[in-house]
Motif scaffolding. Sequence first.
Motif, short mmCIF file in Angstrom:
data_model
loop_
_atom_site.label_atom_id
_atom_site.label_comp_id
_atom_site.label_asym_id
_atom_site.label_seq_id
_atom_site.Cartn_x
_atom_site.Cartn_y
_atom_site.Cartn_z
N CYS A 291 -34.57 15.57 98.78
CA CYS A 291 -34.69 17.12 98.26
C CYS A 291 -34.88 17.05 96.67
O CYS A 291 -34.01 16.27 96.08
N GLU A 294 -33.82 13.69 95.01
CA GLU A 294 -32.75 13.12 95.21
C GLU A 294 -32.22 12.89 96.70
O GLU A 294 -32.83 13.83 97.37
N TYR A 296 -29.89 13.17 100.14
CA TYR A 296 -28.66 13.87 100.58
C TYR A 296 -28.17 13.40 101.74
O TYR A 296 -27.30 13.84 102.39
N LEU A 339 -27.03 23.16 96.49
CA LEU A 339 -27.56 21.71 96.41
C LEU A 339 -26.44 20.80 95.62
O LEU A 339 -26.41 19.48 96.18
N GLU A 340 -25.94 21.32 94.79
CA GLU A 340 -24.92 20.30 93.76
C GLU A 340 -23.75 19.98 94.60
O GLU A 340 -23.23 19.05 94.95
N LYS A 343 -24.96 17.43 97.09
CA LYS A 343 -25.14 16.24 96.56
C LYS A 343 -23.75 15.50 96.24
O LYS A 343 -23.54 13.99 96.58
N TYR A 346 -22.45 13.89 99.54
CA TYR A 346 -23.09 12.60 99.79
C TYR A 346 -22.56 11.53 98.92
O TYR A 346 -22.46 10.44 99.43
N GLU A 347 -22.49 11.74 97.85
CA GLU A 347 -21.91 10.66 96.61
C GLU A 347 -20.48 10.10 96.95
O GLU A 347 -19.92 9.30 96.91
N SER A 352 -22.88 6.46 101.14
CA SER A 352 -22.91 6.32 99.52
C SER A 352 -22.03 5.02 99.00
O SER A 352 -22.47 4.21 98.22
#
Length: 469
Positions: A291, A294, A296, A339-340, A343, A346-347, A352
């Motif tokens: 997205c 980046e 996700y 969205l942050e 993110k 996911y990180e 990840s």
Amino acid sequence: DVASNAKKYQDGKKQKSTTSVLIPEHSIIQLDSDDYRNFSIVHERKYEQPSNSILSTGEISFYDISYDMDEAITKCKCPKICPYFKKAEPVKQILRNVSGVFRSGMNAIMGQTGCGKSSLLDILAHRKDRRGLHGQILVDGLPPPDSFKYMVGYVIQKDTICETLTVQENLMFSANIRLPKEVSYTERVERVMKIISNLGLESCADTKIGTEFIRGVSGGERKRTCIGMELVLAPKIFFLDEPTTGLDATTARNVMQCLSDLSKEGRTIIFSIHQPSYSIFKLFDTITLLCQGEMYYHGQTKDLLDYFSRQSFTCESHDNPADFVINILIDAGQKVGALEKLKLAYENSSMSENIIELKRKQLAIDHFTRSTGQKSGKPVQPLWKEIYYVSERTLKNTFRNPVLLLAQLGVAITIGFLIGLVFFDLQRTIDPGVQDRLGAIFMIVATQMFSTMTELETLIKERALFVHV
Ligand SMILES: Nc1ncnc2c1ncn2[C@@H]1O[C@H](COP(=O)(O)OP(=O)(O)OP(=O)(O)O)[C@@H](O)[C@H]1O
Ligand SMILES: [Mg+2]
């Protein structure tokens, strides 16, 4: 007829290709824009089938891939002029620190339109202009050779198939042009026959693809022919940009089933896809969600819904999981901070962490001894053979497209007649005789030159077939 052809060639004398070709084993793809030319050859090794054994497991890993469109423009060859032209262009970062790994199986890349799917595929397949590109790509844990793009299959979204040739002729053309001369003609024919049977194209092998004037094969058969044209290379890694776009549900399912069968042979199939139906979605082994450039999600298909339910998004029982996750990303893109949050999740996820661990292991091995640059892959056929196969294809195309042929003939005859009429019965004098003759020569040369300009369109259209940018 395919069956009789296959038999004919099987009966023929089998020639085993024993010649091996030297290719660089480790030549670094270091995509940092400043020094991308400094690729290295560390070792060389022999291999028998050029497309297969170099990529033994078909694992492709990529770390911190970023693609900056603005930088791509400013770092062009004429930096003094280009900034002037690009003044109004906003800075555009197409991909931002994308890392992951694709292994053998069906690997889907999904995301809303413009999120960078095609760009990621182009970069992984080594077909993107390297200006503005950062990051590292490894194949089997090693930097791939510079000729990597000639070793993988890539089915682009807009095909460049020759519409007046039959399915078999198109496949044979691809085999002739792309397989090295060490692969004998008999082997090439056998390979084409096998692909025709594997892709279920027997019934239409001798049917023309079809133009605006000639009714040809169906959309699914055309797509499978495009896949076959790449399969002649027997690539271990196979990229496809939206293989199902423009196909109806059943045909799309057939094409994806075909790819799924190929993946079971140990191939790494990486493709971008829009709105897959549930029956297609079930065929995916891994899913990568993008997205706004980046990542996700980058993990197993079976864990997808569990992962998002942990982020408090629950999929309704009759909702298509593919639509569900894309909608989450679209909605998150419209809410401040959502969205942050995704993110960050996911990180902090195991997906990840696994990639970071793999990166640590793979980059710890010092394969990256740099030396002077190496030119990109050499053509597999001598120039005269390439000219022969391309001319054969063009001639067939011209004769099978009578409207075009007649139009060109008509134009040539009319222009010839008009020039003849104007310069008829010239006097045998210096002036005006010689002057008029010079005029006639000028007219003939000028009309010949400009009439060939119409062929430029065909050249530009077919460029993608030959130039793997
Ligand atoms: N050469 C280029 N010049 C300018 N912008 C570009 C270029 N290439 C890609 N982009 C931009 O980068 C973004 C990602 O493009 P890309 O083609 O990778 O998207 P995509 O996810 O494949 O979209 P789609 O699903 O519509 O095919 C888009 O916003 C596109 O406009
Ligand atoms: Mg695209």
